[in-house]
Structures are given as structure tokens and as C-alpha cells.
Motif scaffolding. Structure first.
Motif, mmCIF file in Angstrom:
data_model
loop_
_atom_site.group_PDB
_atom_site.id
_atom_site.type_symbol
_atom_site.label_atom_id
_atom_site.label_comp_id
_atom_site.label_asym_id
_atom_site.label_seq_id
_atom_site.Cartn_x
_atom_site.Cartn_y
_atom_site.Cartn_z
ATOM 1 N N GLU A 167 -44.837 -33.117 -37.151
ATOM 2 C CA GLU A 167 -43.033 -31.693 -36.169
ATOM 3 C C GLU A 167 -43.249 -32.196 -34.655
ATOM 4 O O GLU A 167 -41.683 -32.840 -34.121
ATOM 5 N N ASN A 222 -41.799 -35.328 -34.271
ATOM 6 C CA ASN A 222 -40.685 -35.912 -34.596
ATOM 7 C C ASN A 222 -39.725 -35.619 -32.664
ATOM 8 O O ASN A 222 -38.943 -35.831 -32.609
ATOM 9 N N ALA A 223 -40.065 -33.832 -32.506
ATOM 10 C CA ALA A 223 -39.100 -33.951 -31.592
ATOM 11 C C ALA A 223 -39.593 -34.881 -30.016
ATOM 12 O O ALA A 223 -38.717 -34.672 -29.028
ATOM 13 N N THR A 274 -36.212 -45.409 -33.479
ATOM 14 C CA THR A 274 -36.379 -45.343 -31.745
ATOM 15 C C THR A 274 -36.343 -47.218 -31.387
ATOM 16 O O THR A 274 -36.364 -47.818 -32.259
ATOM 17 N N SER A 334 -39.489 -38.012 -30.453
ATOM 18 C CA SER A 334 -38.752 -39.208 -30.583
ATOM 19 C C SER A 334 -37.243 -38.681 -30.274
ATOM 20 O O SER A 334 -36.927 -39.316 -29.849
ATOM 21 N N ASN A 335 -36.906 -37.213 -30.620
ATOM 22 C CA ASN A 335 -35.771 -36.620 -31.036
ATOM 23 C C ASN A 335 -35.464 -36.440 -29.412
ATOM 24 O O ASN A 335 -34.221 -37.030 -28.460
ATOM 25 N N ALA A 336 -36.207 -36.513 -28.240
ATOM 26 C CA ALA A 336 -35.933 -35.760 -27.070
ATOM 27 C C ALA A 336 -35.761 -37.207 -26.069
ATOM 28 O O ALA A 336 -35.042 -37.502 -24.745
ATOM 29 N N GLU A 337 -36.870 -38.623 -27.017
ATOM 30 C CA GLU A 337 -36.926 -39.891 -26.297
ATOM 31 C C GLU A 337 -34.982 -40.208 -26.401
ATOM 32 O O GLU A 337 -34.277 -40.673 -26.015
ATOM 33 N N SER A 338 -34.455 -39.797 -27.633
ATOM 34 C CA SER A 338 -33.463 -40.212 -28.117
ATOM 35 C C SER A 338 -32.063 -39.509 -27.097
ATOM 36 O O SER A 338 -31.146 -40.347 -26.905
ATOM 37 N N THR A 339 -32.292 -38.024 -27.039
ATOM 38 C CA THR A 339 -31.365 -37.611 -26.541
ATOM 39 C C THR A 339 -31.300 -38.112 -24.562
ATOM 40 O O THR A 339 -30.385 -37.901 -24.437
#
Length: 433
Positions: free
Chosen positions: A286, A289-290, A154, A292-297
């Protein structure tokens, strides 16, 4: 750090270190104008930086520096003066002068004002504290950011202060690196005081400045801290499991079944505890990771919105963008084809140049042969044969200059006609081959 290893390094860097005459002049105190001792100052300064960089140091003590260059009980009399000049020129900063990133903004500003008003002027005042080498501090900060970016994909990451200190190499080193990164706008100190005090650092891993601290950052810090605690607990359980297993095996070998059975129960409990700990650790990871994925999205969504807004403001339709992209692809493909054509053309011209050089050499050789034939005492028949041979060879070689790989058949015919001539022609043809 062993002083003997430092001295060995200094001897490798300074070949005449053991020269008595040179060492006596080098160890003297600075006196007179700066131009009189400028070269010695740069020598000592570069040597201090080389030693510190080689041994991975960026925080030094003045007494430690003197010990580096101890030579048979003698230390350089100019070291304090060198460190003072480096301090005045900003190449060295006292640890006490660094801004405290854990304090408030107002206290940091007041500290800077105090340093500007009451700056130490003597060597005793300036060198009473540990010193930070500014250039090496910058290098260490870049190294820490690179280390964090290797385990995070990130744009920013959050780490506990304990973990940050392990990466930096110590508590004092972590404080100095955090102070530097905070001054550059690349890091911020954060603290979570919900149940117990958890200190951490938010570091920017991109070229952008770090954003402000939010409640989500504090929650992420708590999750990261929980992950580290679970990992520590898991390590303790693993050590206890191995110890119980070894004791059980030893008891079985000695025939003591009751003790072995007791250790077997401990193994069962350790195994169950480990499963629970691993399950909790996986759940926390988990969640991280969720997030981090939300930040990338979110960043992707923001980029799409910015692009759509720019297209709307400039009145650009989707078909125009697609047409532009197609033109770019065609240009790239044309450029690749042009590069391939240029590469093939350059290789062909290189071969032609080789042939032309070889042709010039043969022309000179033929002229020398003709002069020898004319000055010799050969019969008219032999002279006519030689002239015919030279004429046919010259004609064949003239055609060779303009012939490329596509006209190899015609060249072969010329060579076959030459082979029917005299033995002298065969010799020249052998040299040409």
C-alpha cells in the motif's frame, strides 16, 4: 547449453556443413588480402551471431565458440581471427572493458582513458576474457526494460540487484546490461546503507533519460527489498504448513493421535504466522502504491502547470482552446463522412465497369449474329424479324449502360418487350442473364 544441440542447429543453418571439400576450405586459416577471405569471415560472423541469438546468449567464451563448430575433432583455424576482427570493429567487447556502474564517475572515466591508450592488439590478449556481443547486448537490454514496464506503470522503476539479475539471467549478464543502460543514461545503480547494504537499480521505462538518485529512491528500494523478503518468508511458511498438514493426516491414518495433535499445533502456528506476514506485505505494498500514485499526480500537476504557463505566455484564453478543440472534432467527423462517401462511390464505379464489359461482349456477339443472318438463305420475313430483334436488343442494351440501381424498373420493362420477340432473342437474353 548442450553442444550437440548447437551442432544440430548449425547443420540446419548450413546445408553443406557435412561436405568434406567445402568444410576443408571453410576451416582453413585466413591468409592473403582481406578480399580473399571476406566471404568466409562474414559467414563465420553471421553463424556466431545466429547461434548466440538462438540460444539466448550475449556473453560467450572463445573456447566455447570453437566447441560449437567442432567437426569430428576439428575446429576452424580462423575462429580466433574472426573474433579479433569483430573486436577491432566494435562488434565484440570484452567483459573487463565494460564500465562498472557500481563505481564512481571518476573511476569510469579513467578506465575509458586506459582502454584508449592500451588497447590489446593480438588475439591472445583480446580473447583471454569473456566476450560480449554488442548487438545482442542491446537486444537483451531492451527486453529487460520491456519486462520491467509490464509490471510497472510509472515512468521509472526501482528493483533490487538480485531481482534485476534474475531478469537478466545471471550476475554477469546483469552487470553487462546495467553497464549498457548506464552508458545510455537509462539506468543508475543505487545503494542503501542505513542498516544493511541493499543494492538496487533505477531504470527509466520511458524515452527520457533517468533522473538522479534521491533519498526517496533509497527509501523505495528499502521497501521493495522488504517486500521481497516478506514474500520469501511467506513461501517458507507455506511449505512448512503443507508439510505439517501432510504429517498430521498421515498420523491420523496410522492412529497416532498424539503426533497428529502436535502437527495440528504446528499448523495453527503456521497459519497465524502467515496472517501476520500477509498483513505486513499488504501494508508495504500500500505504501509503494501510494508513492507511485503521488508520482503520477505530480507529473499530471507539472503538465497542467506547463500548459497554463504556455497559454499565459502566448496570451491564449480558455475559450479559444475550446473553440479549437471543437473545430478539430468537426474536421475529424467531416473526414469520416468523406471516407464513407468515397468507399460507396468506389463500389458503384466497380459495378458499372462490370456492366460495361458485359455490354461490349454482347455487342460483339450481336454483330456476329447479324453477319450470319445476312449471309444466310432466310426469307425476307425472317430477316425483318431478326433485324427488328437486333434493333430492340441494341436499344435495350444501350439504355442499360446508363442505368444504375435507381432505374431498375425501366430495365425490367425493356426486358419484357424483348421477351415478346422471336426464340433467337430468348437465347440471347438467357446468355445475357
Amino acid at each position: 547449453m548442450n553442444c550437440d544441440s548447437v551442432r544440430e542447429f548449425v547443420k540446419r543453418e548450413v546445408p553443406d556443413w557435412d561436405d568434406e571439400v567445402v568444410a576443408t576450405a571453410r576451416f582453413k586459416a585466413f591468409s592473403g588480402q582481406r578480399s580473399d577471405w571476406e566471404l568466409r569471415y562474414h559467414l563465420w560472423k553471421d553463424l556466431i551471431l545466429k547461434v548466440a541469438r538462438h540460444f539466448g546468449l550475449f556473453i560467450i567464451r572463445p573456447s566455447q565458440v570453437k566447441e560449437w563448430f567442432n567437426r569430428d575433432g576439428l575446429t576452424p583455424l580462423c575462429i580466433d581471427h574472426v573474433l579479433l576482427i569483430m573486436y577491432n570493429e566494435g562488434e565484440i567487447v570484452r567483459v573487463s572493458d565494460l564500465a562498472d556502474p557500481t563505481s564512481g564517475r571518476l573511476s569510469q572515466i579513467l578506465k575509458k582513458v586506459r582502454l584508449l591508450m592500451f588497447r590489446p592488439s593480438t588475439a591472445e590478449e583480446a580473447l583471454e576474457d569473456n566476450l560480449v556481443l554488442s548487438a545482442l547486448l542491446k537486444d537483451k537490454a531492451l527486453e529487460v526494460v520491456k519486462h520491467l514496464s509490464e509490471s510497472n506503470w510509472t515512468s521509472s522503476c526501482i528493483a533490487t540487484l538480485k531481482r534485476f539479475g534474475e531478469i537478466c539471467g545471471g550476475r554477469d549478464e546483469a552487470s553487462a546490461v546495467l553497464s549498457y543502460l548506464s552508458g545510455c543514461g537509462k539506468a543508475r545503480y543505487l545503494c542503501n546503507r542505513k542498516k544493511e547494504v541493499i543494492e538496487g537499480v533505477k531504470v527509466s521505462l520511458s524515452s527520457d533519460a533517468i533522473s538522479g538518485i534521491t533519498s526517496l529512491d533509497c527509501d523505495v528500494l528499502h521497501l521493495v527489498w522488504t517486500t521481497e523478503k516478506l514474500q520469501q518468508q511467506l513461501d517458507v511458511i507455506d511449505r512448512r504448513y503443507e508439510k505439517s498438514r501432510s504429517s498430521a493426516v498421515a498420523s491420523l491414518r496410522s492412529g497416532n493421535k498424539k503426533v497428529a495433535l502436535r502437527h495440528a499445533r504446528e499448523l495453527k502456528l503456521a497459519s497465524e504466522s502467515r496472517e501476520k506476514c500477509v498483513s505486513l506485505l499488504n501494508r508495504v505494498e500500500e505504501v509503494l502504491n501510494a508513492i507511485s500514485n503521488a508520482e503520477s499526480t505530480r507529473k499530471v500537476s507539472e503538465a497542467i502547470q506547463i500548459g497554463a504557463r504556455a497559454m499565459k505566455e502566448n496570451k491564449i484564453i480558455v475559450e479559444e482552446v475550446e473553440h479549437c478543440l471543437d473545430e478539430i472534432d468537426e474536421s475529424i467527423e467531416s473526414q469520416k463522412q468523406l471516407e464513407k462517401a468515397l468507399e460507396s462511390a468506389s463500389s458503384t464505379s466497380f459495378e458499372d465497369e462490370d456492366v460495361e464489359d458485359e455490354f461490349r461482349k454482347l455487342e460483339l456477339k450481336i454483330e456476329n449474329e447479324n453477319l450470319q443472318v445476312e449471309s444466310g438463305s432466310k426469307s425476307p420475313i425472317q430477316q425483318s424479324d431478326a433485324s427488328e430483334t437486333a434493333a430492340s436488343l441494341s436499344s435495350a442494351l444501350s439504355s442499360l449502360r446508363l442505368v444504375d440501381q435507381a432505374d431498375e424498373n425501366e430495365t425490367d420493362k425493356s426486358e419484357q418487350s424483348i421477351r415478346k420477340n422471336t426464340p433467337e432473342t430468348r437465347v440471347l437474353q438467357a446468355e445475357f442473364a
